[in-house]
Design a protein around this motif. Structure first.
Motif, short mmCIF file in Angstrom:
data_model
loop_
_atom_site.label_atom_id
_atom_site.label_comp_id
_atom_site.label_asym_id
_atom_site.label_seq_id
_atom_site.Cartn_x
_atom_site.Cartn_y
_atom_site.Cartn_z
N VAL A 114 -3.93 24.78 6.37
CA VAL A 114 -3.15 23.74 5.71
C VAL A 114 -4.13 22.73 5.13
N GLN A 115 -4.16 22.63 3.82
CA GLN A 115 -5.01 21.65 3.13
C GLN A 115 -4.18 20.41 2.83
N GLU A 116 -4.64 19.25 3.31
CA GLU A 116 -3.90 18.00 3.15
C GLU A 116 -4.80 16.93 2.54
N ASN A 117 -4.27 16.23 1.56
CA ASN A 117 -4.99 15.14 0.92
C ASN A 117 -4.08 13.93 0.81
N ALA A 172 -7.61 10.30 3.22
CA ALA A 172 -7.85 11.41 4.15
C ALA A 172 -7.91 12.71 3.37
N ASN A 173 -8.74 13.60 3.86
CA ASN A 173 -8.87 14.95 3.29
C ASN A 173 -9.09 15.90 4.45
N GLU A 174 -8.07 16.67 4.79
CA GLU A 174 -8.10 17.46 6.01
C GLU A 174 -7.71 18.90 5.74
N LYS A 175 -8.49 19.83 6.30
CA LYS A 175 -8.14 21.25 6.26
C LYS A 175 -8.11 21.77 7.69
N THR A 231 -2.26 24.06 16.10
CA THR A 231 -3.05 23.43 15.05
C THR A 231 -3.50 22.06 15.52
N SER A 232 -4.43 21.50 14.78
CA SER A 232 -4.97 20.19 15.14
C SER A 232 -4.15 19.08 14.46
N ARG A 233 -4.55 17.85 14.72
CA ARG A 233 -3.86 16.70 14.14
C ARG A 233 -4.00 16.72 12.62
N GLY A 234 -2.92 16.39 11.92
CA GLY A 234 -2.92 16.41 10.47
C GLY A 234 -3.42 15.11 9.86
N ALA A 235 -3.38 15.05 8.54
CA ALA A 235 -3.91 13.91 7.81
C ALA A 235 -3.14 12.62 8.12
N TRP A 236 -1.80 12.71 8.27
CA TRP A 236 -1.04 11.51 8.63
C TRP A 236 -1.54 10.94 9.95
N GLY A 237 -1.79 11.83 10.90
CA GLY A 237 -2.27 11.37 12.20
C GLY A 237 -3.62 10.70 12.12
N GLN A 238 -4.46 11.13 11.20
CA GLN A 238 -5.78 10.53 11.05
C GLN A 238 -5.70 9.07 10.65
N ILE A 239 -4.77 8.74 9.76
CA ILE A 239 -4.73 7.37 9.23
C ILE A 239 -3.69 6.50 9.94
N ARG A 244 0.85 -1.19 0.00
CA ARG A 244 0.00 0.00 0.00
C ARG A 244 0.89 1.24 0.00
N ARG A 245 0.71 2.08 -1.00
CA ARG A 245 1.48 3.32 -1.11
C ARG A 245 0.58 4.51 -0.76
N PHE A 246 1.10 5.36 0.11
CA PHE A 246 0.37 6.56 0.53
C PHE A 246 1.03 7.78 -0.12
N GLU A 247 0.25 8.61 -0.74
CA GLU A 247 0.76 9.83 -1.38
C GLU A 247 0.01 11.04 -0.83
N LEU A 248 0.75 11.95 -0.22
CA LEU A 248 0.16 13.13 0.42
C LEU A 248 0.53 14.38 -0.38
N GLN A 249 -0.44 15.26 -0.54
CA GLN A 249 -0.24 16.58 -1.14
C GLN A 249 -0.71 17.63 -0.14
N ARG A 250 0.12 18.67 0.04
CA ARG A 250 -0.24 19.77 0.95
C ARG A 250 -0.17 21.09 0.21
N ARG A 251 -0.98 22.02 0.66
CA ARG A 251 -0.85 23.41 0.22
C ARG A 251 -1.27 24.32 1.36
#
Length: 315
Positions: free
Chosen positions: A256-259, A280-283, A295-303, A239-246
């Motif tokens: 911080v928008q994270e997908n 995950a889709n986190e703003k 700030t709150s927990r990010g997308a990595w923390g969610q999964i 399983r490969r995880f690919e994250l994009q932030r802006r």
């Protein structure tokens, strides 16, 4: 290489010199006592300052002959050129990176970013670190008819390649420096990780404010703009995880928008299409309060962040 700005005048002030009869209102005072204007008519006409002068304005006691900031560099307000990391991150490659043998500073160690006709950002790097980071003061430079003033100063540690800087307004009273840059693998210069760092400008100081993420001190607010991880699955697939932030600025807040997308692939049959999913889709917003960024927990923390990195990583 020379860089300059509009409003440059023939020398009225020199490094460490006095104001020669010019008085400023309190709200216009520079955070640093040093001011400089061009020492030659040609510099005034071309609106350029030599590289050694830029370093001397931003760094206290800079040796312009040897192009050396000294063993214990200090920026122009007298503060040490250093960044503090939390004890819990002492093993992080960014926190424990050692300085490389310093060579004479050159134009390659300066980055300029124009803000408007009278203001610019300058990052003067004093040292390179073994992990690809550089460290040095960032200055908010303001030009006046008689010379240049430093309106903001502070030390930043960040990757040293392909640097871009800008100031963003966050609400009525806060501006933040956004510094984007890259770290590339020494043996693969095309394999680079780009990141963005947010540095608040508070009371004329750029402060690498600790970022408190879900109650945990994460050190300076540095964000990889793209990241990837992978982990083996029980059935032999990967399983490969690919994250994009802006980073998003609207003049009032910073978010911080994270997908994160996943791709489940069978390494035994690489021609078989991978199964793709949105994991995950986190703003999340960042709040500057009492010298800290919250700030709150990010997308990595969610999964549940996988531990195996598949690309260059600064996290």
């Amino acid at each position: 290489m020379m860089r300059g700005f509009t409003g440059l005048c023939v020398a009225l002030l020199t490094i460490g010199g006095a104001a020669m009869g010019c008085k400023q209102k309190l709200q216009e005072l520079s955070i640093c006592p040093e001011m400089v204007a061009a020492g030659k008519a040609t510099e005034s006409v071309s609106r350029d300052l030599p590289i050694d002068v830029w370093f001397a304005v931003i760094l206290r006691g800079f040796d312009r002959t040897a192009m050396d900031p000294g063993d214990e560099p200090r920026e122009c307000s007298g503060q040490p050129v250093e960044v503090t990391w939390p004890t819990a991150m002492s093993a992080d490659p960014r926190a424990k990176a050692r300085k490389m043998t310093r060579e004479a500073r050159t134009a390659d160690d300066l980055t300029f970013a124009q803000i408007d006709d009278d203001n610019m950002l300058v990052w003067a790097r004093t040292d390179l670190l073994e992990n690809g980071d550089a460290i040095g003061p960032v200055a908010l430079v303001h030009w006046v008819p008689r010379g240049v003033e430093i309106k903001g100063i502070g030390t930043v540690q960040a990757p040293a390649q392909r640097v871009r800087m800008r100031l963003e307004q966050v609400g009525e009273d806060l501006r933040v420096l956004v510094l984007e840059s890259e770290t590339c693998k020494p043996d693969d210069p095309n394999n680079c990780a780009r990141e963005a760092q947010i540095v608040p400008l508070a009371d004329q100081r750029f402060v690498s404010a600790p970022m408190i993420e879900d109650g945990e001190d994460r050190g300076p607010a540095r964000f990889l703009l793209a990241d990837s991880r992978e982990e083996p699955l029980k059935d032999g697939w990967v399983r490969r995880f690919e994250l994009q932030r802006r980073l998003e600025f609207d003049g009032l807040t910073v978010a911080v928008q994270e997908n994160i997308k996943t791709r489940d692939c069978d390494p035994k049959t690489p021609a078989t299409p991978c199964e793709e999913h949105v994991a995950a889709n986190e703003k999340r917003t960042l709040e500057f309060k009492e010298g800290l960024l919250y700030t709150s927990r990010g997308a990595w923390g969610q999964i549940g962040k996988p531990t195996l990195a598949s690309t260059v990583s600064a996290e």
